[in-house]
Structures are given as C-alpha cells and as structure tokens.
Design a protein around this motif. Structure first.
Motif, PDB file in Angstrom:
ATOM      1  N   UNK A 474     -16.429  36.238  -9.087  1.00  0.00           N
ATOM      2  CA  UNK A 474     -17.541  35.885  -9.946  1.00  0.00           C
ATOM      3  C   UNK A 474     -18.646  36.571  -9.690  1.00  0.00           C
ATOM      4  N   UNK A 475     -19.286  37.104  -8.793  1.00  0.00           N
ATOM      5  CA  UNK A 475     -20.197  37.799  -8.471  1.00  0.00           C
ATOM      6  C   UNK A 475     -20.127  39.285  -9.303  1.00  0.00           C
ATOM      7  N   UNK A 497     -20.031  31.735  -6.909  1.00  0.00           N
ATOM      8  CA  UNK A 497     -20.907  31.172  -8.318  1.00  0.00           C
ATOM      9  C   UNK A 497     -22.354  30.980  -7.969  1.00  0.00           C
ATOM     10  N   UNK A 498     -22.737  30.955  -6.458  1.00  0.00           N
ATOM     11  CA  UNK A 498     -24.168  30.691  -6.156  1.00  0.00           C
ATOM     12  C   UNK A 498     -25.021  31.948  -6.470  1.00  0.00           C
ATOM     13  N   UNK A 502     -28.309  33.475 -13.769  1.00  0.00           N
ATOM     14  CA  UNK A 502     -28.547  33.345 -15.224  1.00  0.00           C
ATOM     15  C   UNK A 502     -27.580  32.018 -15.544  1.00  0.00           C
ATOM     16  N   UNK A 503     -26.825  31.586 -14.820  1.00  0.00           N
ATOM     17  CA  UNK A 503     -25.927  30.388 -15.149  1.00  0.00           C
ATOM     18  C   UNK A 503     -26.674  29.283 -15.687  1.00  0.00           C
ATOM     19  N   UNK A 504     -26.341  28.935 -17.178  1.00  0.00           N
ATOM     20  CA  UNK A 504     -26.865  27.787 -17.778  1.00  0.00           C
ATOM     21  C   UNK A 504     -25.997  26.704 -17.730  1.00  0.00           C
ATOM     22  N   UNK A 505     -24.852  26.474 -17.864  1.00  0.00           N
ATOM     23  CA  UNK A 505     -23.694  25.706 -17.999  1.00  0.00           C
ATOM     24  C   UNK A 505     -22.432  25.963 -16.930  1.00  0.00           C
ATOM     25  N   UNK A 506     -22.280  24.893 -16.211  1.00  0.00           N
ATOM     26  CA  UNK A 506     -21.189  25.115 -15.200  1.00  0.00           C
ATOM     27  C   UNK A 506     -20.341  23.620 -15.149  1.00  0.00           C
ATOM     28  N   UNK A 507     -19.156  23.789 -15.535  1.00  0.00           N
ATOM     29  CA  UNK A 507     -18.000  22.782 -15.638  1.00  0.00           C
ATOM     30  C   UNK A 507     -17.078  22.942 -14.456  1.00  0.00           C
TER      31      UNK A 507
END
Length: 586
Positions: A474-475, A497-498, A502-507
């Motif tokens: 994901x990087x 993911x860390x 810019x990640x705003x929504x993580x499900x």
C-alpha cells in the motif's frame, strides 16, 4: 525558573503552566532577555511557543507585542478579563487558546493576526465576536462554545477555510445562509444548546460536513436541502421541536448516527429507511408505530424507542433487541415489496442505449445491475467518459478496448465475477483516481499491480480475502485518501498503511484484528476510521493524537474491555478525549 527560561532561550518554547503565577514574568515580555552579562545572546532563539495555562493570571500586558515571533499562545484556565490590542502585533501567531477565562470581548485588533489558523475562546463571557476576525483568511478551527454570543457577524463568511466550528452553549437565534454558502470546507459544526429555530436552506452547500450537532435548540424543520450534505456521518437533532423529517434525508448515504430523541415526531418516513444507520435514537417522541420498511435497515445496531405511545408494536418488541424488532418489521413487508425485478422491465439494449444518452452530458456511464457477462461496447465507444459503473453484473474479465477510455477517473467493478487483476487495462488508465473491485473472487493482487496506479485516491478491495496483497504494497499509493478493506480476513493491522499521510477514510471492519498499533497516530489526516466487527480488546492511547481531525470512529462489534460501554455510546469525540487523557504527560 531560571533553568526553565534558559532552556526556552535555546528551544524557543516556554511552558509555565500550573505554577500558580499571578503575573507574567517580565523576562517573558522581554523575549527571554534577562540582561545578564554572561549570556550568549547571539545563541538565543526568539520565543515561538508560550504556554501559561492553569495559573492565576489576571492581566496580559501590551508588552506582548515584543514577542513578534510567537506562533503558539496558550493562556487557558486563568482569570484574564481582556486581551491586549497588542495581540494584533503578532504576525506569525497561528494558534491562540484563551479558553476558560473571564474575557467579555475580543479586541478588533485580533484581525491583524492574519496568520491565525486555530482560535479557542470557549468558556468565557463573550457576547459577540469581532467582525475583524474575518481578516484571518487561514482560520480553519474556531471554538467559541459556552459564552453568551447571540449573533455571528456576516463578515465571518470570509473565513472560507474553516473546517471545525464549535458554537455550543451560546444564545444564537439564527445562522445566516451567507455563512453556510461560504464555509464549504467545513467538516464539523456544533451549534448545540442555543436558541436556533431554523437550519439555513444553504446547509446543503456543506458537502464535506461529517458531523453536525444541533441538539437542544428550538428547531422545527430540517430543510430538504440537507441531502446536499453528502459526507454527513453523524447528525444530532435531539431536544428540538421537530414534528417531521424530510424524505430527502434518506439520500445521505454516509450517515451512520442519527439522533432525533425528544422531539414531536409522529412518524418516521419511509424514505428515511434507505439510510445505512448503525444508531438511531427516536426515543421520547409521539410515534405510534414504525414503517415496515425500517426492517430493511440491516446495518442498524441500536434503535431507541422508549417514551413513545407505541400502539402498533408490542412493548416487548419496543424494549427488546433491535435485531428482533427489525426481523418483525421485515415480516410485515408484503411479498411483492420484498421481491425484486417484478413486472415488466426495459430490455438490456434499451437500458444501455438510455445510459449512453445520459452520459453525453454527464460524462458518467452507469451500466450497473444489467446482469451482463461481458462489458458492453458502449463503455468504450466514447472516450470522454470520466466515470464508468459496471457493478452488480456477472463480468469475469475486462476487454482491452477499455484502455481507450483515456479520460476515465472512476471505475466501479463491485459485485462481479472477476478472478484475475485486470492489470493490462487498469495500468493504461493514466487518469484513474477511483477503483472499486470489492466483492469479486479475485485470486491474487501483486505489488506490481498497485505500483501501476500512483495517482489512485480511492481503493475498495473489500470481500476479496484470497487476494490480500502484502501489507507493505500500500505504500506504493502515496496519494491514497480512501481505503476500504472490509471482510478481508485480516489478522493484523497492515503496516504499509501507516505511511499513507493523505489517508482520510480507512475501513477495516469485519476482520479479525486484535490490536491497533501505536503508530496509528501518524495517520494525521484521518477523518473516518472504521474498526467495527473485529476482535479488538484494547485501544492505544496514541489514538487520541488524532482528536484534531478524526470525526468518526466506529468500534461496535468488538470485545473492548478497556473502555466502558457508556463512554463508547457517547461517540467519537468522547472516546478520543478519554484516550488522549491517558497519554503520559511530557
């Protein structure tokens, strides 16, 4: 004290909180210049951060203007009755916290502190806000709660970068249409515990609004324009004078929490049954029954109905488990309502032709739910389509012709039968920013597959457990803003993911996660985090660092033992505050 001042001269940061100070030391006003002969003044740093919180200060002197490099000023919890006009002589000031004092007015000069980004003037004695605050064009967070403000100056409409606004506990009678039309960046607005009687029609312009709290006012109507708040996830309207709610509220596809308790509602509209709520509070209204369609709200975890004159439902259903009530309501639906596809329907060719005609003006081609096994040629016959929806079909592969769609930004392939990652086509779509491949039988996703999508902003791989890529891949998506990994059989938090700043929504709902890493604090842009239906027992206090931006935190369906149920039911803000308070004091 001398040791603290010396350290501040080196760092530019001075913390004098909790020292029972009655006045600010003169050295502070002199920019930490003590006048000592042995001082290496050329090695000193101008004061940039000054914290004077939790003291007994009564006055800030005009000498404050000497601190021209000040960026952060915090004087919360003192006995200060006024701010000096010199506050306007701090051109670099970005954060101002004057909460919990005795201040009755703000000087007009505050408008000259034009770099201000965050202002907290809550819990004072303010009766108004100065119009000059509108000069602070970078202002993104304003907390003026728990004062006696009766009107907001129209000039504040100029603060177009405002993201968080808290006006709870004042005496506001109205919010102007002009302000709502200008505050299009707003993600959170709290105007609870005021005297509001209406919601401005222009509220629909707040398309980025995630949390809206208007409980305990005198509001009689929710305008149909509320449907424009397409990002709204939490809506609190308890303790008002509502007698009805608009059918259009059912168009809020992201709404998860709806609080309507203690109003005068006589019915819950069928249109509102389209919502995908997890929490619905209808207690203390005038409801005598519920529409059977409410039984279709299968996402609903908690439905509160106490205090209604229910005559159409047994008391055991009203007070019993929500799932039992929903099951009963579904049983009341007639078979023709439950059945889908009954009656005559247009032919597939007719539907495709109609969709193509609509796309000529909208540039969006909707070919979803046609039951086709291959992509219709209409998908690539015009190369100016920016959004293509092929969801809910039986498509197994993408034809190479789709590579011709050079303008395509959004590609929706949800709920099909795609087994292999369509790399050849997708890598050719240079403008692609949204990709939904959820609920397909994908066999495998390789690191190279995602590396070919550097511009991707939204990715949904939910329900593709067997295709789970290595967490580190994901990087390769540095611009990702929304990521959905529901039902992926994840046993550990994907470390890759860390680094997605810019990640705003993580499900990550409906997985097997047991822990949340401390480094979650690095995802500082998060506004929504869904961890529901996992095996999480504890939460790291570091999650509290996300309090500034995180608006929605979903935790239901976890065996959490470290947080009381009562606290969980109070919502995201209460949870984050609790976690932040558990952080060790530096």
């Amino acid at each position: 004290m001398e040791r603290v001042l010396k350290s501040a001269r080196e760092s530019g940061s001075l913390n004098l909180s909790n020292r029972s100070l009655r006045e600010v030391p003169k050295e502070v006003y002199n920019n930490l210049d003590t006048g000592g002969q042995d001082e290496k003044w050329w090695e000193g740093v101008d004061l940039q951060k000054l914290i004077l919180a939790h003291n007994n200060l009564e006055v800030l002197r005009e000498d404050l203007r000497n601190l021209s490099s000040l960026v952060v000023l915090n004087i919360t919890h003192n006995n200060i009755s006024s701010l000096p006009a010199a506050i306007g002589d701090l051109p670099l000031l970005k954060s101002l916290d004057i909460s919990f004092n005795q201040i009755s007015s703000l000087p007009e000069e505050i408008g000259f502190a034009a770099a201000l980004v965050k202002v907290d003037c809550s819990n004072n004695r303010l009766t108004d806000l100065p119009a000059s605050l509108a000069r602070c064009l970078e202002l993104s967070e304003l907390n003026a709660s728990n004062n006696t403000i009766s009107i907001m100056p129209d000039e504040l409409a100029g603060c177009s970068k405002l993201r968080r606004l808290n006006l709870e506990g004042n005496r506001l009678v109205t919010l102007s249409n002009k302000m709502c039309m200008s505050w299009t960046m707003l993600s959170e607005m709290n105007a609870a515990k005021n005297l509001l009687t209406t919601i401005p029609d222009s509220v629909g312009a707040l398309s980025k609004l995630i949390r809206l709290d208007l409980h305990q006012n005198k509001i009689t109507l929710i305008p149909p324009s509320i449907k424009g708040c397409s990002s709204l996830a939490e809506f609190y309207m308890g303790n008002n004078f509502l007698s009805s709610i608009p059918e259009d509220i059912g168009m809020l596809s992201n709404l998860g929490i709806l609080d309507l308790h203690s109003n005068q509602l006589e019915e819950y509209p069928v249109g509102a049954c389209r919502l995908k709520l997890s929490f619905l509070d209808l207690s203390n209204n005038s409801l005598s029954g519920l529409p059977a369609e409410l039984g279709k709200m299968t996402t609903l975890r908690k439905l509160l109905l106490a205090g209604n004159p229910m005559r159409a439902l047994r008391s055991s259903l009203v007070s019993g488990p929500t799932t039992t009530l929903l099951k009963y309501l579904r049983s009341r639906l007639s078979s023709d309502e439950e059945a889908s596809g009954s009656g005559s329907t247009p032919t597939k060719h007719g539907q495709i032709a109609a969709a193509r005609r609509l796309s000529l003006s909208s540039k969006e081609l909707d070919l979803s739910g046609l039951g086709v096994t291959s992509v219709p040629p209409a998908a690539w016959e015009t190369n100016d389509v920016v959004k293509l929806d092929l969801s809910k079909n039986s498509i197994e592969a993408l034809p190479n012709e789709l590579s011709l769609c050079s303008s395509l930004h959004s590609l929706i392939l949800s709920n099909n039968k795609i087994k292999r990652w369509p790399g050849t086509v997708i890598s050719s779509l240079a403008s692609l920013s949204l990709l939904k491949l959820d609920n397909n039988p994908l066999a495998e996703i390789l690191a190279t597959d995602l590396e070919a999508l550097p511009k991707l902003e939204v990715l949904d791989l939910s329900g593709n457990a067997s295709s789970l890529p290595e967490p580190s891949v994901f990087s390769a998506l540095p611009h990702l803003q929304e990521l959905y990994l529901r039902r992926m059989k994840l046993h550990g938090f994907p470390d890759g993911l860390l680094g997605l700043k810019q990640l705003r929504i993580l499900n990550l709902s409906q997985n097997y996660l047991t822990t949340v890493p401390e480094d979650i604090k690095d995802l500082t842009s998060l506004v929504e985090l869904d961890l529901s239906d996992n095996n999480i027992t504890t939460l790291p206090p570091e999650l509290g660092f996300l309090e500034a931006n995180l608006q929605v935190l979903k935790l239901d369906g976890n065996p959490l033992r470290s947080i009381r149920r009562a606290l969980l039911e109070r919502g995201t803000k209460a949870i984050l505050k609790y976690l932040k308070e558990k952080l060790p004091v530096e």
